[in-house]
Design an enzyme around this catalytic site. Structure first.
Site, mmCIF file in Angstrom:
data_model
loop_
_atom_site.group_PDB
_atom_site.id
_atom_site.type_symbol
_atom_site.label_atom_id
_atom_site.label_comp_id
_atom_site.label_asym_id
_atom_site.label_seq_id
_atom_site.Cartn_x
_atom_site.Cartn_y
_atom_site.Cartn_z
ATOM 1 N N TRP A 1 25.312 76.398 44.682
ATOM 2 C CA TRP A 1 26.229 75.596 44.618
ATOM 3 C C TRP A 1 27.623 75.862 44.910
ATOM 4 O O TRP A 1 28.093 76.773 44.356
ATOM 5 C CB TRP A 1 25.959 74.795 43.074
ATOM 6 C CG TRP A 1 26.989 73.729 42.987
ATOM 7 C CD1 TRP A 1 27.244 72.454 43.651
ATOM 8 C CD2 TRP A 1 27.605 73.519 41.618
ATOM 9 N NE1 TRP A 1 28.018 71.765 42.943
ATOM 10 C CE2 TRP A 1 28.375 72.214 41.741
ATOM 11 C CE3 TRP A 1 27.914 74.345 40.476
ATOM 12 C CZ2 TRP A 1 29.200 71.772 40.612
ATOM 13 C CZ3 TRP A 1 28.653 73.989 39.489
ATOM 14 C CH2 TRP A 1 29.215 72.733 39.643
ATOM 15 N N ASP B 1 20.857 77.844 35.382
ATOM 16 C CA ASP B 1 21.468 76.328 35.571
ATOM 17 C C ASP B 1 20.720 75.367 35.879
ATOM 18 O O ASP B 1 19.919 75.500 37.017
ATOM 19 C CB ASP B 1 22.596 76.694 36.915
ATOM 20 C CG ASP B 1 23.416 75.477 36.925
ATOM 21 O OD1 ASP B 1 23.289 74.376 36.115
ATOM 22 O OD2 ASP B 1 24.252 75.436 38.016
ATOM 23 N N LYS C 1 22.677 64.160 36.301
ATOM 24 C CA LYS C 1 21.961 63.568 37.319
ATOM 25 C C LYS C 1 20.540 62.814 36.713
ATOM 26 O O LYS C 1 20.396 61.710 37.010
ATOM 27 C CB LYS C 1 21.227 64.714 38.412
ATOM 28 C CG LYS C 1 22.470 65.744 38.860
ATOM 29 C CD LYS C 1 23.373 64.993 39.725
ATOM 30 C CE LYS C 1 24.606 65.751 39.750
ATOM 31 N NZ LYS C 1 24.924 66.781 40.815
HETATM 32 C C1 LIG Z 1 23.633 73.451 40.718
HETATM 33 C C2 LIG Z 1 24.677 72.432 39.866
HETATM 34 N N1 LIG Z 1 25.160 72.937 38.823
HETATM 35 C C3 LIG Z 1 25.668 72.261 38.007
HETATM 36 C C4 LIG Z 1 26.297 71.311 38.400
HETATM 37 C C5 LIG Z 1 27.357 70.518 37.498
HETATM 38 O O1 LIG Z 1 27.044 69.252 37.123
HETATM 39 P P1 LIG Z 1 27.785 68.496 36.204
HETATM 40 O O2 LIG Z 1 28.373 67.329 36.773
HETATM 41 O O3 LIG Z 1 27.240 67.942 35.026
HETATM 42 O O4 LIG Z 1 29.128 69.172 35.667
HETATM 43 C C6 LIG Z 1 25.845 70.755 39.834
HETATM 44 C C7 LIG Z 1 26.583 69.541 40.257
HETATM 45 O O5 LIG Z 1 26.325 69.064 41.337
HETATM 46 C C8 LIG Z 1 25.160 71.513 40.352
HETATM 47 O O6 LIG Z 1 24.571 70.818 41.687
#
Ligand SMILES: Cc1ncc(COP(=O)(O)O)c(C=O)c1O
Length: 394
Positions: free
Chosen positions: A128, A209, A244
């Site tokens: 990410w 994660d 999500k």
């Molecule tokens: C792999 C990954 N980790 C963490 C997050 C963070 O999500 P949040 O919007 O809850 O901070 C995302 C969001 O796109 C993600 O794709």
């Protein structure tokens, strides 16, 4: 004083969203932004969330401060969702509510740095695009391990194991719980077991994660890695997002769980994490977490939420199937089957940055430079156009 600052480069994805918004073409397609969208292109509020919010509106009697840990009933409910029954009443496990998955990752990085400033967090290559900036902003060292071969469109599992076998014990191995962002390619249960075996044998600290639980196969199957790891290792960290799977993006709802080898250590880790929270944002936002708690603890709301999540998963799988079929017809010499094997919203399309630019300029098709697509941008109405345009640039 401010004159001394230099302008930061714009965030690539926010820039892409703005460009898409300003594009006047009727047939433009957004495959870039990382949110779920339905067939009409909307990111709707879950009905279960709306219903929970309505009840909250009627029932809530105070908005006074909570502690830095957030709401304990949220922490209990989310811990059960992520870990299943395994972690219940286990004083080695401590969960706190955080501002989204990002907040969880940032607090975890702060605790890691306090525990051992020499340690390294190993992230997948690719990962990410906010992992490195976000974790790095805490001051922790980061390295990457091989994960995905974008020429062959398959995991580099042996190369990954090779590095895993060599990193210093005590280092931290970050894994995506499911629906790997950006590739959509996940470890099989057998591969999880192999990784877990090496992590346990070598005394590494796993950090998972989990940002898309429920987007791949089912809530339980998507938590396989977390739960199997929990059964085998003395210490671990899990950052989980509700952005999500509850559609709560802007409500900033997530959780961070620390597992330590004994209750005393967990109490110490917990005090450190809470101290970081207190000095960073004091306490997490409540609203999204309160709606999640209500859904998880009420049979009717939970069933409503599960049905909505099922529909979303079904749509993502169907869009994967139709684009692979469409591309198969237009570009028969190339194999796109990896798109159907991937999970969640993302896949690599297998186009170069130049082809990404051409898709944007000539066809109004927007995706990030790496060639990652969000399959939620596909609909049965635009798939023909998409496949013809992709074929043209290839
Ligand atoms: C792999 C990954 N980790 C963490 C997050 C963070 O999500 P949040 O919007 O809850 O901070 C995302 C969001 O796109 C993600 O794709």
């Amino acid at each position: 004083m401010f004159e001394s600052l230099e302008r930061m480069p714009p965030d690539a994805i926010l820039k892409l969203i703005a460009e898409y918004g300003n594009d006047p073409r009727d047939n433009k397609v957004d495959l870039g932004v990382g949110v779920y969208r339905d067939a009409a292109g909307n990111t709707p509020v879950f009905r279960a969330i709306k219903n929970a919010e309505q009840r909250l509106l009627d029932m809530q009697t105070s908005k006074s401060y909570l502690g830095s840990r957030g709401a304990t009933d949220f922490c209990d409910a989310i811990q059960a969702l992520v870990f299943g029954d395994n972690a219940r009443h286990n004083d080695r496990v401590m969960t706190l509510q955080t501002p989204g998955g990002s907040g969880a990752l940032r607090v975890a990085a702060g605790v890691i740095l306090r525990a051992n400033s020499d340690t390294t967090i190993w992230v997948s290559d690719p990962t990410w695009n906010n992992h490195v900036p976000l974790l790095g902003s805490a001051g922790v060292k980061l390295e990457s391990y091989p994960y995905y071969d974008s020429a062959q469109n398959e995991l580099r599992f042996d190369a990954m194991l090779d590095v895993l076998n060599k990193v210093p014990s005590g280092d931290i191995w970050l894994l995506h719980g499911c629906c790997h962002n950006p590739t959509g390619m996940d470890l099989s249960t057998g591969q999880w077991d192999e990784i877990i075996h090496v992590i346990a044998e070598r005394g590494l600290l796993p950090f998972i994660d989990l940002a898309y639980q429920g987007f791949s196969d089912s809530l339980d199957e998507d938590a396989y890695g977390v739960r199997a790891m929990f059964d085998r290792v003395p210490e671990m960290i899990v950052a989980a997002s509700c952005s999500k799977n509850f559609g709560l993006y802007r409500e900033r709802t997530g959780s961070l769980t620390f597992v330590s080898s004994n209750a005393d250590t967990t109490a110490i880790v917990s005090s450190q994490a809470l101290n970081i929270v207190r000095t960073m944002y004091s306490l997490p936002p409540d609203h999204g977490g309160a709606a999640v708690t209500m859904i998880l603890n009420d049979a009717d709301l939970r069933n409503e939420w599960l049905a909505e999540l099922n529909d979303m998963r079904k749509r993502m799988k169907e869009m994967r199937t139709i684009i692979v079929a469409g591309l198969g017809k237009k570009v028969p010499e190339r194999d796109f089957s990896h798109i159907e094997r991937a999970n969640g919203m993302f896949s690599y399309l297998g186009v170069s940055p130049d082809q990404v630019a051409q898709l944007k300029q000539e066809y109004g098709i927007y995706l990030v430079d790496s060639g990652r697509i969000n399959v939620c941008g596909i609909t049965s109405d635009n798939v023909e156009y998409l496949c013809a345009s992709i074929a043209a640039v290839l």
